[in-house]
Every structure is written in C-alpha cells, then in structure tokens.
Design a protein around this motif. Structure first.
Motif, mmCIF file in Angstrom:
data_model
loop_
_atom_site.group_PDB
_atom_site.id
_atom_site.type_symbol
_atom_site.label_atom_id
_atom_site.label_comp_id
_atom_site.label_asym_id
_atom_site.label_seq_id
_atom_site.Cartn_x
_atom_site.Cartn_y
_atom_site.Cartn_z
ATOM 1 N N GLN A 45 11.225 11.821 -26.557
ATOM 2 C CA GLN A 45 12.236 10.773 -26.432
ATOM 3 C C GLN A 45 12.981 10.584 -27.743
ATOM 4 O OE1 GLN A 45 10.146 7.337 -25.039
ATOM 5 N NE2 GLN A 45 9.910 8.101 -22.951
ATOM 6 N N GLN A 46 12.225 10.614 -28.869
ATOM 7 C CA GLN A 46 12.898 10.494 -30.161
ATOM 8 C C GLN A 46 13.849 11.654 -30.398
ATOM 9 O OE1 GLN A 46 9.760 10.153 -33.012
ATOM 10 N NE2 GLN A 46 9.222 8.031 -32.454
ATOM 11 N N GLN A 47 13.351 12.876 -30.079
ATOM 12 C CA GLN A 47 14.227 14.045 -30.226
ATOM 13 C C GLN A 47 15.445 13.921 -29.339
ATOM 14 O OE1 GLN A 47 11.880 17.500 -29.475
ATOM 15 N NE2 GLN A 47 10.658 17.302 -31.344
ATOM 16 N N LEU A 48 15.199 13.393 -28.113
ATOM 17 C CA LEU A 48 16.322 13.223 -27.189
ATOM 18 C C LEU A 48 17.321 12.220 -27.743
ATOM 19 C CD1 LEU A 48 17.390 14.002 -24.378
ATOM 20 C CD2 LEU A 48 16.123 12.078 -23.457
ATOM 21 N N GLN A 49 16.796 11.123 -28.322
ATOM 22 C CA GLN A 49 17.700 10.141 -28.916
ATOM 23 C C GLN A 49 18.482 10.732 -30.078
ATOM 24 O OE1 GLN A 49 15.282 6.798 -29.932
ATOM 25 N NE2 GLN A 49 15.040 6.082 -27.818
ATOM 26 N N THR A 50 17.756 11.508 -30.925
ATOM 27 C CA THR A 50 18.464 12.151 -32.043
ATOM 28 C C THR A 50 19.515 13.134 -31.532
ATOM 29 O OG1 THR A 50 16.674 13.780 -32.164
ATOM 30 C CG2 THR A 50 16.561 11.898 -33.657
ATOM 31 N N LEU A 51 19.140 13.864 -30.461
ATOM 32 C CA LEU A 51 20.118 14.793 -29.882
ATOM 33 C C LEU A 51 21.311 14.044 -29.315
ATOM 34 C CD1 LEU A 51 17.770 17.337 -28.071
ATOM 35 C CD2 LEU A 51 19.284 17.836 -29.969
ATOM 36 N N ILE A 52 21.028 12.887 -28.672
ATOM 37 C CA ILE A 52 22.132 12.088 -28.125
ATOM 38 C C ILE A 52 23.031 11.600 -29.254
ATOM 39 C CG2 ILE A 52 22.660 9.926 -26.955
ATOM 40 C CD1 ILE A 52 20.055 10.429 -25.295
ATOM 41 N N GLN A 53 22.383 11.101 -30.345
ATOM 42 C CA GLN A 53 23.182 10.659 -31.482
ATOM 43 C C GLN A 53 23.986 11.801 -32.081
ATOM 44 O OE1 GLN A 53 20.390 8.882 -34.155
ATOM 45 N NE2 GLN A 53 20.033 7.061 -32.884
ATOM 46 N N GLU A 54 23.329 12.982 -32.189
ATOM 47 C CA GLU A 54 24.041 14.151 -32.718
ATOM 48 C C GLU A 54 25.202 14.539 -31.811
ATOM 49 O OE1 GLU A 54 24.790 17.136 -35.461
ATOM 50 O OE2 GLU A 54 23.386 15.465 -35.579
ATOM 51 N N GLN A 55 24.954 14.483 -30.495
ATOM 52 C CA GLN A 55 26.034 14.791 -29.559
ATOM 53 C C GLN A 55 27.164 13.781 -29.664
ATOM 54 O OE1 GLN A 55 24.361 15.124 -25.662
ATOM 55 N NE2 GLN A 55 23.582 17.182 -26.001
ATOM 56 N N MET A 56 26.790 12.472 -29.821
ATOM 57 C CA MET A 56 27.831 11.454 -29.984
ATOM 58 C C MET A 56 28.630 11.702 -31.263
ATOM 59 S SD MET A 56 25.714 8.082 -28.740
ATOM 60 C CE MET A 56 27.060 6.946 -29.081
ATOM 61 N N ARG A 57 27.902 12.062 -32.344
ATOM 62 C CA ARG A 57 28.597 12.350 -33.599
ATOM 63 C C ARG A 57 29.519 13.553 -33.447
ATOM 64 N NH1 ARG A 57 27.885 15.384 -37.974
ATOM 65 N NH2 ARG A 57 25.973 16.328 -37.162
ATOM 66 N N GLN A 58 28.985 14.594 -32.797
ATOM 67 C CA GLN A 58 29.830 15.766 -32.551
ATOM 68 C C GLN A 58 31.013 15.419 -31.663
ATOM 69 O OE1 GLN A 58 27.327 18.860 -31.032
ATOM 70 N NE2 GLN A 58 26.287 19.219 -32.992
ATOM 71 N N GLN A 59 30.757 14.524 -30.678
ATOM 72 C CA GLN A 59 31.847 14.110 -29.800
ATOM 73 C C GLN A 59 32.919 13.368 -30.586
ATOM 74 O OE1 GLN A 59 31.886 14.985 -26.630
ATOM 75 N NE2 GLN A 59 33.811 14.025 -26.153
ATOM 76 N N GLU A 60 32.471 12.482 -31.504
ATOM 77 C CA GLU A 60 33.445 11.781 -32.352
ATOM 78 C C GLU A 60 34.231 12.758 -33.216
ATOM 79 O OE1 GLU A 60 31.204 8.978 -34.544
ATOM 80 O OE2 GLU A 60 30.924 7.585 -32.855
ATOM 81 N N MET A 61 33.491 13.750 -33.792
ATOM 82 C CA MET A 61 34.184 14.755 -34.607
ATOM 83 C C MET A 61 35.186 15.540 -33.766
ATOM 84 S SD MET A 61 31.033 16.155 -36.962
ATOM 85 C CE MET A 61 32.051 17.376 -37.787
ATOM 86 N N LEU A 62 34.753 15.881 -32.537
ATOM 87 C CA LEU A 62 35.671 16.613 -31.659
ATOM 88 C C LEU A 62 36.885 15.773 -31.310
ATOM 89 C CD1 LEU A 62 33.121 18.339 -29.257
ATOM 90 C CD2 LEU A 62 34.614 19.477 -30.873
ATOM 91 N N GLU A 63 36.650 14.454 -31.074
ATOM 92 C CA GLU A 63 37.785 13.583 -30.766
ATOM 93 C C GLU A 63 38.741 13.502 -31.946
ATOM 94 O OE1 GLU A 63 36.082 9.907 -29.612
ATOM 95 O OE2 GLU A 63 35.542 10.586 -27.577
ATOM 96 N N LYS A 64 38.141 13.373 -33.192
ATOM 97 C CA LYS A 64 39.007 13.349 -34.373
ATOM 98 C C LYS A 64 39.789 14.647 -34.519
ATOM 99 C CE LYS A 64 36.180 10.103 -37.059
ATOM 100 N NZ LYS A 64 35.321 9.933 -38.246
ATOM 101 N N LYS A 65 39.062 15.767 -34.324
ATOM 102 C CA LYS A 65 39.750 17.058 -34.401
ATOM 103 C C LYS A 65 40.837 17.158 -33.341
ATOM 104 C CE LYS A 65 35.957 19.763 -36.388
ATOM 105 N NZ LYS A 65 34.998 20.849 -36.145
#
Length: 425
Positions: A287-307
């Motif tokens: 679950q922790q890994q999943l949360q970290t992955l979700i956060q990483e995906q959200m961060r990547q999503q934000e980066m993708l949105e900025k890009k």
C-alpha cells in the motif's frame, strides 16, 4: 474444435444465462466463454471482484481467493470447451457486484467486465445489504458492463493475485515440511515400537525358559544345582534390569520425541503467525509503495501537464509566427502580382515601341533609298555642271552677249541645286 494454440479469441456471456432466480447459500455460476470455442487448459484465467482476486487458474492449477474461504473455483473439465465460468459455493449477497474476467494466452490478453446485480426478492424486499439468511430467494441479472478500470485499480488487482499465489505456495511448502517432519518422527516411533516389541518377546521367551527350568529342576535337591539355578536367576534378573532400563530409556526418548513434536507444532504456529504478520507487512508495504507510485504518477502527470502547457504556448507562438509569415507571404505575393502586371504593361509598351521602331526603320530605309536616288540625281547634275563649265570656258572665248547667256544658264543651274538641297532636307 479449435486447438489451444489458436491466438484469436474473445470473451462472451451466453444469452441464456443473463438472468436467474437463485437462493442464498446455493451454488451460483457467473458464466463466461471463449469465442470461438477453443481450449483454455494452457491459458491463465483470473477473476476479480472489483480489485479483489476471487479465483486464479495458472499452470493448470486452481487457486481460490484469499477472502472467499474456498467458495470459488473453475470447472477444469469444461476448460477444453472454452468454458471459463466462475463457480460459487454457498453464494452470499456480498458476492453481488462487478467482476472482471481476464484470459491470458501467450502475448494476448482478453478481458470482459460483467455486472452481477440483484433485483427485489420474492417478498418485495430490496437487496442492498449483505445478509446471512440462507435460502432467501434473489433474482440475479447478468450484463456486460462498460466500466473502465484505472491504473491504480489494475495495480491492486495484480497485487491481490500475487498475494493469493504467494500464500498458496507458502502454505503448500509449509504443509510439505510438516508432513516430512511428522513422517520422519512416525518412522522413528515405529522403529522404537518394533524394538520394544522385540524386547518384550525376548523377555517373555526368557520367562518361559525360567519356568521350564523351574519345572524341570524343581524336584532336585542338589546344592550344586541350586547354586547354578540361583546364578542363572541372578543373570536373568540382571538381564531383566537391563531390559527395564532400556525400556525406560525408550520411554524417555518417546517423551522427548513428544516434546519435540510439541515444540515443532509450536514453531509451526509461530511460523504461521509470522507468515500472517509478514503478509500484513507486505500488504502495508504494497500500500505504501502504491501510494508512492500514485504520488509519483501525480507528479509525472503535473510535469506532463506543464510540458503540455509549454508545448501549447510554443505551438501558439509558432502559429502566430506562421500567421505573420503567411501574411508577409501574401503581401509578397501581391507585390509579385503587381510586378507581373507592371512587367506585362512594360512588355506591351516594348512591343508597341518595337512596332514603332520597325515602322521608323522601314521609313528610314525608304528615305535612304530616296537619298540614294537624289545622290544619283546630284551626280547627274554635277556631270551637267561640269559639261556646262566646259561649255562656258568655250564660250568665254566668244563675245559678251554670249557671256550673258552663260550667266543666265548658270543662274538656272544654281536654282536647280537649291531645289535639290531642299528636297534632300
């Protein structure tokens, strides 16, 4: 029927199995078949209720879901006919929901989402809460759902399937080790029992020999015989003491073995508790890994949105530049068209001038020809004048009246010359 090597298939729900009246606690099947009807024996089949693994078929083995307590399974005999339906034992209201069936064959994965819904029962009571009432009638409806599964849900599905497979493999290995330990202990117990039986038979045999000796030599009163008998009795008693000691040692060994078995059972229970704790820790870590992955995906999503925003702004700037260049090109095209029109006008003027030049050259040629004619005439006049000069020279020798006539002729010749010069001009 098609062979299992065929890689072209998809999943369907049979039309005749889309609604049914069932009783709680009875057996229920969630139907699903391969189309075309090919064998699914060598394929991997996975059933999920939401994100919880309900049943897993892999390497020709059926693994039941962790939270279903042996209530789910597949009909392995029907897999040859492409029947991958999910079978429930002791169906409950908590089993109602949305299911995902996945069938994996080599590099091809097909899936279908099935909605299992319940309408009001025969008593008119809505089915909305889980119930433990066995035998109550429920009307189930099946339909193919158009629900989409997100990445997080699919990750939870993979985690649930892996945990079910890991737990089954661990329990299997644990049972095998326990069976081996008990088997070895059973063999040792059998050996000790055989040894005890052999010692018991030896003791009985010695006792029988002792009785026969007593019966045979009971009437003899010889002291030597009595001493021999007493010595023999003492030896037998020693043997009996040794055998009793051996029996006591064997019993002690058996008690120690029992204690060892108890210790092993305690260790097994401790290992089971440890397994449960490790599974819980794995779940929490997952679950922790999943949360970290979700956060990483959200961060990547934000980066993708900025890009994407940067790309859109750059695209808009490029579009503006293109519009400006397009307008400049249009202006240049207009100027080029104007220049072409000016060029056409100049070409027309040049053509007109060429025509005029041609006319002028024709006129010049004509005037040149006329000048040549006049020159020829002048040459004739000059010859006439020369002749006249000769005549005048001759006439100078004549009287003066003749000189007057000569002057008159000369005057006429000069007038003719002036006329010819006017014509040349």
């Amino acid at each position: 029927m098609a062979s299992a090597s065929s890689n072209e298939f998809y999943l369907i729900i049979p039309n005749e199995s889309q609604s049914a009246e069932v009783k709680l606690g009875s057996d229920v099947t969630v139907p699903c078949h391969l189309s075309p009807e090919i064998s699914a024996v060598d394929m991997e089949i996975r059933w999920f209720k939401e994100t919880d693994c309900a049943c897993l078929y892999k390497n020709r083995k059926v693994i039941e879901g962790r939270s279903y307590n042996g209530r789910t399974g597949l009909s392995t005999k029907e897999l040859n006919r492409g029947n991958v339906s999910l079978n429930f034992r002791e169906f409950r209201e908590s089993d109602i929901g949305v299911y995902l069936c996945q069938v994996i064959s080599e590099d091809r994965t097909e899936e279908i989402t099935i909605g299992l819904e319940a309408r009001e029962d025969s008593d008119g009571q809505p089915v909305n809460q889980p119930s433990k009432i066995q035998g109550r009638q429920v009307h189930l409806t099946l339909h193919e759902s158009n629900r989409t599964w997100g990445e997080n849900q699919r990750m939870k599905m993979e985690e649930s399937a892996l945990m079910a497979e890991l737990e089954v493999n661990y329990v299997k290995v644990l049972h095998q080790t326990i069976f081996k330990v008990f088997k070895n202990q059973g063999k040792k117990l059998e050996q000790t029992e055989l040894q005890l039986k052999a010692s018991k038979t030896d003791l009985e045999r010695v006792l029988q020999q002792l009785e026969t000796i007593r019966e045979k030599y009971g009437l003899l009163e010889n002291n030597k015989d009595l001493d021999m008998k007493e010595s023999q009795m003492q030896q037998i008693e020693k043997q009996l003491l040794q055998m009793t000691k051996c029996i006591e040692e064997k019993q002690n060994q058996l008690e120690e073995k029992d204690k060892q078995l108890e210790d092993i059972s305690k260790q097994i229970s401790e290992k089971e508790k440890l397994l449960e704790s490790t599974i819980k820790e794995m779940e929490t870590s997952k679950q922790q890994q999943l949360q970290t992955l979700i956060q990483e995906q959200m961060r990547q999503q934000e980066m993708l949105e900025k890009k994407e925003q940067l790309r859109i702004s750059e695209f808009n700037e490029k579009a503006k530049c293109l519009e400006e260049t397009k307008s400049l090109l249009e202006e240049r095209d207009g100027k080029i068209k104007d220049l072409e029109k000016e060029k056409d006008r100049l070409n027309e003027e040049l053509q007109d001038k060429d025509k005029r030049l041609k006319d002028i050259t024709a006129k010049l040629i004509q005037t040149v020809r006329e000048v040549e004619k006049k020159q020829n005439q002048l040459q004739g006049k000059h010859t006439q004048l020369e002749n006249m000069h000769k005549m005048m020279n001759e006439k100078t020798r004549r009287p003066e009246n003749k000189s007057k006539d000569l002057e008159a002729s000369k005057f006429q010749a000069e007038q003719q010359d002036t006329k010819s010069t006017h014509l040349e001009k």
